[in-house]
Design a protein around this motif. Structure first.
Motif, short mmCIF file in Angstrom:
data_model
loop_
_atom_site.label_atom_id
_atom_site.label_comp_id
_atom_site.label_asym_id
_atom_site.label_seq_id
_atom_site.Cartn_x
_atom_site.Cartn_y
_atom_site.Cartn_z
N LEU A 44 0.84 -1.21 0.00
CA LEU A 44 0.00 0.00 0.00
C LEU A 44 0.87 1.25 0.00
CD1 LEU A 44 -2.80 -0.80 2.62
CD2 LEU A 44 -3.10 -0.40 0.17
N PHE A 45 1.95 1.20 0.79
CA PHE A 45 2.86 2.34 0.89
C PHE A 45 3.49 2.64 -0.48
CE2 PHE A 45 7.38 3.58 2.12
CZ PHE A 45 7.09 4.92 2.30
N TYR A 46 3.94 1.60 -1.15
CA TYR A 46 4.57 1.83 -2.46
C TYR A 46 3.57 2.20 -3.54
CZ TYR A 46 9.23 1.39 -0.87
OH TYR A 46 10.41 1.68 -0.23
N GLU A 47 2.30 1.78 -3.36
CA GLU A 47 1.26 2.26 -4.28
C GLU A 47 1.13 3.77 -4.15
OE1 GLU A 47 -2.60 0.39 -3.76
OE2 GLU A 47 -1.66 -1.57 -4.10
N ARG A 48 1.17 4.25 -2.91
CA ARG A 48 1.08 5.70 -2.67
C ARG A 48 2.27 6.43 -3.28
NH1 ARG A 48 -2.16 7.42 1.82
NH2 ARG A 48 -4.00 6.11 1.72
N LEU A 49 3.47 5.88 -3.04
CA LEU A 49 4.68 6.54 -3.57
C LEU A 49 4.67 6.53 -5.10
CD1 LEU A 49 7.53 5.24 -1.20
CD2 LEU A 49 6.40 7.46 -1.11
N SER A 50 4.14 5.45 -5.67
CA SER A 50 4.12 5.34 -7.14
C SER A 50 3.05 6.24 -7.74
CB SER A 50 3.85 3.90 -7.57
OG SER A 50 4.85 3.05 -7.04
N ALA A 51 2.02 6.59 -6.95
CA ALA A 51 0.91 7.38 -7.47
C ALA A 51 1.24 8.88 -7.50
CB ALA A 51 -0.34 7.14 -6.64
N ASP A 52 2.23 9.30 -6.75
CA ASP A 52 2.58 10.72 -6.74
C ASP A 52 3.78 10.92 -7.69
OD1 ASP A 52 2.36 13.42 -4.84
OD2 ASP A 52 4.34 13.11 -5.72
N PRO A 53 3.65 11.84 -8.65
CA PRO A 53 4.73 11.98 -9.64
C PRO A 53 6.08 12.33 -9.02
CG PRO A 53 2.97 13.61 -10.01
CD PRO A 53 2.51 12.71 -8.91
N ALA A 54 6.06 13.11 -7.94
CA ALA A 54 7.33 13.55 -7.33
C ALA A 54 8.07 12.38 -6.68
CB ALA A 54 7.07 14.64 -6.31
N THR A 55 7.32 11.49 -6.03
CA THR A 55 7.99 10.35 -5.37
C THR A 55 8.20 9.20 -6.37
OG1 THR A 55 5.79 9.84 -4.47
CG2 THR A 55 7.40 10.75 -2.96
N ALA A 56 7.28 9.09 -7.34
CA ALA A 56 7.38 7.98 -8.30
C ALA A 56 8.74 7.96 -9.01
CB ALA A 56 6.25 8.07 -9.32
#
Ligand code: HEM
Length: 175
Positions: A44-56
């Motif tokens: 779930l955490f990496y889904e969130r990071l992947s969904a934001d362009p800055a963190t992705a």
């Protein structure tokens, strides 16, 4: 517990927050119930990071490796390992993020995600209500310690870049 930067600041953190090795002992006690849920939480955490362009862009191409590292980090918090080593490891992690040029706001946002997720997860895997409350307190305090030490590594990185000595920074921050 050890503090390579300034022993008294960490002692004060402990005195005020109440964090102690008992928190880590409690996390170790509930580990059998909790650790099976850590991989799902990490997904779930990496889904969130992947969904934001800055963190992705910062995790692109190495999500699987980072997930493994992240699960290992979470498991360590519940491992019942040497508290001094666990605390010291957070400083190493901080330095790794400074080196990887991960902006501190991303780490703060990630810790916020974990603080928001853990209470629900703990309530879903532990039946005793008093134990859920105690475990929630222990993990929140432990995440706060981790974030404090990671943030401090950023500060230290900044000081090094500016050529400011730790003793001077301490003086600047307490006046
Ligand atoms: C709760 C927040 C976080 C924790 C606890 C965490 C934990 C870790 C750990 C344990 C490592 C391995 C460090 C080592 O090799 O010693 C690592 C590496 C790394 N993390 Fe994180 N991380 C967090 C947030 C983030 C975020 C938000 C990003 C990017 C958006 C990120 C990107 C990376 C990268 C790129 C590395 C590899 C550094 C390298 O060796 O090149 N991390 N992280």
């Amino acid at each position: 517990m050890a503090d390579s930067f300034n022993e008294s600041t960490f002692a004060t953190f402990q005195n005020v927050s109440g964090f102690s090795s008992e928190d880590l002992a409690l996390l170790a006690h509930i580990a059998p119930a909790v650790t099976p849920s850590l991989p799902k939480m990490t997904d779930l955490f990496y889904e969130r990071l992947s969904a934001d362009p800055a963190t992705a862009v910062m995790i692109e191409g190495r999500v699987d490796a980072l997930k493994t590292t992240h699960i290992a980090w979470l498991n360590e918090l519940f491992s019942g390992g040497d508290p001094q080593a666990i605390v010291a490891h957070q400083e190493v992690i901080g330095r790794a993020h400074v080196k990887a040029k991960i902006p501190p706001v991303f780490v703060a946002a990630s810790m916020s995600f974990l603080r928001a997720t853990f209470p629900y997860m703990l309530a879903s895997v532990i039946t005793d209500k008093a134990e859920v409350t105690a475990a929630t307190t222990a993990i929140l305090r432990t995440l706060d310690v981790a974030q404090y030490l990671i943030d401090r590594a950023y500060l230290q990185g900044l000081m090094d870049n500016l050529g400011i000595k730790p003793v001077l920074l301490n003086r600047l921050m307490t006046t």
